[in-house]
Design an enzyme around this catalytic site. Structure first.
Site, PDB file in Angstrom:
ATOM      1  N   ASN A 186      -6.603  -4.429   6.131  1.00 30.53           N
ATOM      2  CA  ASN A 186      -7.091  -3.607   7.239  1.00 30.53           C
ATOM      3  C   ASN A 186      -7.660  -4.467   8.372  1.00 30.53           C
ATOM      4  OD1 ASN A 186      -6.599  -0.736   7.086  1.00 30.53           O
ATOM      5  ND2 ASN A 186      -7.822  -0.717   5.206  1.00 30.53           N
ATOM      6  N   ASP A 217       2.811   4.865   4.810  1.00 31.77           N
ATOM      7  CA  ASP A 217       2.614   4.378   6.186  1.00 31.77           C
ATOM      8  C   ASP A 217       2.650   2.840   6.247  1.00 31.77           C
ATOM      9  OD1 ASP A 217       0.245   4.595   4.721  1.00 31.77           O
ATOM     10  OD2 ASP A 217      -0.987   5.200   6.424  1.00 31.77           O
ATOM     11  N   HIS A 218       2.656   2.182   5.089  1.00 27.62           N
ATOM     12  CA  HIS A 218       2.740   0.714   5.035  1.00 27.62           C
ATOM     13  C   HIS A 218       4.106   0.270   4.509  1.00 27.62           C
ATOM     14  CE1 HIS A 218      -1.695  -0.202   5.314  1.00 27.62           C
ATOM     15  NE2 HIS A 218      -1.738   1.073   5.017  1.00 27.62           N
ATOM     16  N   GLU A 270      -3.909   1.819  -3.030  1.00 25.45           N
ATOM     17  CA  GLU A 270      -3.948   3.269  -2.795  1.00 25.45           C
ATOM     18  C   GLU A 270      -3.005   4.029  -3.742  1.00 25.45           C
ATOM     19  OE1 GLU A 270      -5.342   5.318   0.780  1.00 25.45           O
ATOM     20  OE2 GLU A 270      -4.201   3.798   1.857  1.00 25.45           O
ATOM     21  N   ASP A 298      -1.341  -6.108   6.391  1.00 18.04           N
ATOM     22  CA  ASP A 298      -1.114  -6.414   4.969  1.00 18.04           C
ATOM     23  C   ASP A 298      -0.702  -7.881   4.873  1.00 18.04           C
ATOM     24  OD1 ASP A 298      -0.951  -3.508   3.539  1.00 18.04           O
ATOM     25  OD2 ASP A 298      -0.165  -3.431   5.593  1.00 18.04           O
ATOM     26  N   ASN A 332       0.879  -1.174   0.000  1.00 18.60           N
ATOM     27  CA  ASN A 332       0.000   0.000   0.000  1.00 18.60           C
ATOM     28  C   ASN A 332       0.912   1.219   0.000  1.00 18.60           C
ATOM     29  OD1 ASN A 332      -1.427   2.308   0.841  1.00 18.60           O
ATOM     30  ND2 ASN A 332      -3.022   1.066   1.788  1.00 18.60           N
ATOM     31  N   ASP A 338      -3.888  -4.936   1.253  1.00 17.36           N
ATOM     32  CA  ASP A 338      -4.113  -4.290   2.542  1.00 17.36           C
ATOM     33  C   ASP A 338      -5.482  -4.750   3.024  1.00 17.36           C
ATOM     34  OD1 ASP A 338      -4.661  -2.686   4.680  1.00 17.36           O
ATOM     35  OD2 ASP A 338      -4.379  -0.775   3.637  1.00 17.36           O
TER      36      ASP A 338
END
Length: 260
Positions: free
Chosen positions: A151, A249-250, A38, A220, A11, A149
DNA sequence: ATGGTGGTCTTACCA
């Protein structure tokens, strides 16, 4: 002995911002197939040439500002699917394709905001619809990888401080049940096929400088069907790309396997 | 401490 294939998922939280990081990492890590989430780009803005210049084919299903999916591969990409037949969703969160005989299903599961919200309900509905789709794909294809991802942190050990997160979004029982359902239809969490160090995560919140204290979650994942998991040699998370200036951020997650 | 930072056709929304 067949040469190993390296498959990864990342991501990137805006491909526009992260393009150079992605291209560099793709080459340095000898990745053969990369699933991206994303991208936050419409299809007309996708940097096709940048990927082709380093020897990758690319397919994508883009959206402005939010979501957006892509797959880059050294091998040709076939049978691309961006929408489910029985679930109309304008949000670009799924991209399936066949590469070298492997059915790759790339997911960006909705975040869910907070337990009990409309977004949380959307997450559970979306997961249910996508799970039905994957169930059918498992019947149609001998080799299946479901990546992205999710989540969802499947277990307490996938959360840096479960007391802080307990019952909340990303760890709630209903989300974990939805994840368990994916495993029950014939998929394995590749990461847990191997012994791993403690406190290995794939996402750290920008907002709390979480990466500095390794306050992360493992959300993930790379899930493999029986036949593919039998050929899997390694599953890991590469946190190096999270250390650089202006990171996603991933962190990317990756597996190495022989196809047969 | 219900904040914070980061991304995006930004002054709001998403994560």
């Amino acid at each position: 002995m067949t040469e190993a294939i390296h498959l990864a998922s990342w991501n990137v939280n805006s491909l526009r911002v992260r393009l150079e990081q992605v291209l560099e990492w793709l080459q340095a890590s000898k990745i053969d197939i990369l699933a991206l989430q994303e991208t936050k780009l419409t299809d007309d803005l996708f940097p096709v040439d940048a990927f082709e210049n380093i020897g990758f084919h690319v397919v994508f299903s883009g959206q402005k500002t939010y979501n957006g999916m892509a797959i880059a591969s050294r091998m040709p990409i076939q049978e691309v699917v961006t929408d489910l037949e029985d679930y109309i969703d304008p949000q670009r969160r799924i991209l399936a394709a066949t590469i070298a005989g492997i059915r790759l299903i790339n997911l960006y599961v909705p975040n869910g905001a907070a337990v009990g919200t409309d977004k949380y309900d959307y997450k559970l509905t979306w997961l249910s619809k996508v799970t039905s789709f994957i169930e059918k794909q498992l019947l149609d294809y001998p080799l299946v990888a479901v990546v992205g991802d999710f989540n969802i942190a499947p277990e307490d050990r996938d959360v840096y401080d479960i007391k802080t997160w307990s019952g909340g979004v990303l760890v709630s029982p209903q989300e974990r049940e939805a994840f368990a359902k994916l495993l029950s239809i014939g998929l394995k969490d590749s990461f847990r096929q191997f012994s791993q160090a403690e406190d290995i995560f794939s996402w750290w919140d920008y907002r709390t400088a979480a990466f500095r204290g390794n306050r992360g979650l493992r959300i993930d994942h790379i899930l493999l069907n029986e036949r593919l998991s039998a050929t899997c040699l390694e599953s890991k998370i590469d946190i190096e790309p999270r250390r650089v200036e202006r990171p996603s951020d991933h962190a990317p997650v990756m597996v190495r396997f022989t196809k047969d």
